[in-house]
Design a protein around this motif. Structure first.
Motif, PDB file in Angstrom:
ATOM      1  N   THR A   2       8.153  -4.009  12.682  1.00 17.33           N
ATOM      2  CA  THR A   2       8.039  -4.794  11.466  1.00 17.33           C
ATOM      3  C   THR A   2       6.609  -5.273  11.247  1.00 17.33           C
ATOM      4  O   THR A   2       5.866  -5.492  12.204  1.00 17.33           O
ATOM      5  CB  THR A   2       8.997  -6.009  11.524  1.00 17.33           C
ATOM      6  OG1 THR A   2       9.074  -6.619  10.236  1.00 17.33           O
ATOM      7  CG2 THR A   2       8.522  -7.043  12.536  1.00 17.33           C
ATOM      8  N   GLN A   3       6.218  -5.414   9.988  1.00 19.61           N
ATOM      9  CA  GLN A   3       4.896  -5.931   9.633  1.00 19.61           C
ATOM     10  C   GLN A   3       5.036  -7.380   9.186  1.00 19.61           C
ATOM     11  O   GLN A   3       5.745  -7.667   8.224  1.00 19.61           O
ATOM     12  CB  GLN A   3       4.290  -5.095   8.499  1.00 19.61           C
ATOM     13  CG  GLN A   3       2.937  -5.613   8.010  1.00 19.61           C
ATOM     14  CD  GLN A   3       2.426  -4.852   6.804  1.00 19.61           C
ATOM     15  OE1 GLN A   3       2.923  -3.781   6.463  1.00 19.61           O
ATOM     16  NE2 GLN A   3       1.420  -5.422   6.144  1.00 19.61           N
ATOM     17  N   PHE A 290       9.290  -5.600   6.671  1.00 23.50           N
ATOM     18  CA  PHE A 290       8.385  -6.743   6.711  1.00 23.50           C
ATOM     19  C   PHE A 290       9.117  -7.983   7.221  1.00 23.50           C
ATOM     20  O   PHE A 290      10.343  -8.087   7.103  1.00 23.50           O
ATOM     21  CB  PHE A 290       7.822  -7.038   5.323  1.00 23.50           C
ATOM     22  CG  PHE A 290       7.309  -5.832   4.589  1.00 23.50           C
ATOM     23  CD1 PHE A 290       6.093  -5.265   4.933  1.00 23.50           C
ATOM     24  CD2 PHE A 290       8.054  -5.257   3.572  1.00 23.50           C
ATOM     25  CE1 PHE A 290       5.628  -4.133   4.268  1.00 23.50           C
ATOM     26  CE2 PHE A 290       7.600  -4.131   2.906  1.00 23.50           C
ATOM     27  CZ  PHE A 290       6.382  -3.570   3.250  1.00 23.50           C
TER      28      PHE A 290
END
Length: 296
Positions: A2-3, A290
């Motif tokens: 995940t960012q 995200f």
């Protein structure tokens, strides 16, 4: 992996619409989060569509009234889709029979009478749903506990056991297990449905992460105009509802770490510890595109 992002604006230009959760993302059940409201307003100002996608077991009109009372401005969203809406469709088309036993709160009474325009036609075209005693029922409609501030799952043990013995299917209008109301954690209909299944009963789900609520959301999004195949970002704090649902639909997700799972990612709700977050997501076997501490 995940960012972790700091604001919705960092990625919002990639998407034509967002499906945004309510509790834990836009409000805490008592008051809206100003930064989240501002983020959605800014996204809409740039041409994005916002569908508020909630596992609330009530029809959208009731949720809109609650948002208005809470002070969530209407320019922060375009439409509302609820688990209640999707479950109403199932009820009206006979998913658990025409005679039902109701488990839920007084505030959920509109579930049986208040239908959005696209469901009112279905209600008019089908036989009336009759609420009856448990022993006369063909199925159960569950919107939650009658009093979630004082009752527990044990309160319903005998009722659920009797329903299981009668072989009644349960329509669960809210798959969520728990929700934050201010600082208090309350049980939802999903917890009752889970208990029922543990007894051997059958439960049917229509909210996140299950397909019916996304199908309804897409139909209502299409009515707003825009691309025939819109790029959609799902925003939410429920790993097993918002993130899992997005994954099942092939959609990107923005996970709000400062919501239901806030205790797992370090001392600062606004800034999740990346190592803790990634380890937790690995254990959940889900990977949102995200993550963000709070929607802003």
């Amino acid at each position: 992996m995940t960012q972790v992002i700091a604001t919705l604006a960092e990625v919002s230009a990639r998407y034509d619409a967002v499906f945004c959760d309510l509790w834990g993302c836009l409000h805490n059940g008592v008051a809206p989060f100003p930064a989240a409201v501002a983020a959605l307003q800014a996204y809409r100002a740039q041409g994005g569509r916002v569908i508020l996608l909630t596992n609330a077991p009530r029809p959208k009109s009731s949720v809109i009234a609650q948002l208005d009372k809470m002070g969530v401005p209407r320019d922060a969203w375009d439409d509302v889709v609820t688990s209640g809406d999707a479950a109403q469709y199932a009820m009206l088309t006979g998913a658990v029979g025409r005679k039902v036993y109701f488990i839920g709160a007084d505030k959920d009474e509109p579930f049986f009478t208040d239908f959005a325009d696209d469901l009112a036609e279905i209600a008019a075209a089908n036989p009336v749903i009759e609420r009856v005693a448990l022993t006369q029922a063909q199925g159960i409609v569950c919107t939650g506990l009658a009093d979630d501030l004082t009752e527990t799952l044990e309160t319903y043990h005998a009722t659920l056991l009797a329903a299981k013995t009668l072989g009644l299917p349960m329509l669960c209008a809210n798959p969520d297990l728990t929700v934050h109301w201010g600082d208090q954690l309350l049980y939802c209909a999903g917890a009752l449905a889970q208990s029922y299944e543990a007894m051997g009963g059958t439960a049917l789900y229509f909210g996140k992460p299950h397909p019916p609520i996304y199908d309804l959301a897409r139909r209502r999004l299409a009515l707003l105009g825009g691309p025939s195949d819109p790029q959609i970002l799902c925003i939410g704090d429920g790993i097993n509802t918002d993130v899992q649902g997005a994954s099942g639909e092939g959609l990107d997700a923005l996970f709000i770490t400062g919501g239901l799972a806030v205790d797992h990612f370090g001392p600062d709700p606004q800034a999740p510890d990346m190592a803790l977050l990634q380890a937790w997501l690995d254990k959940a076997q889900l990977s949102p595109s995200f993550s963000i501490g709070k929607l802003r």
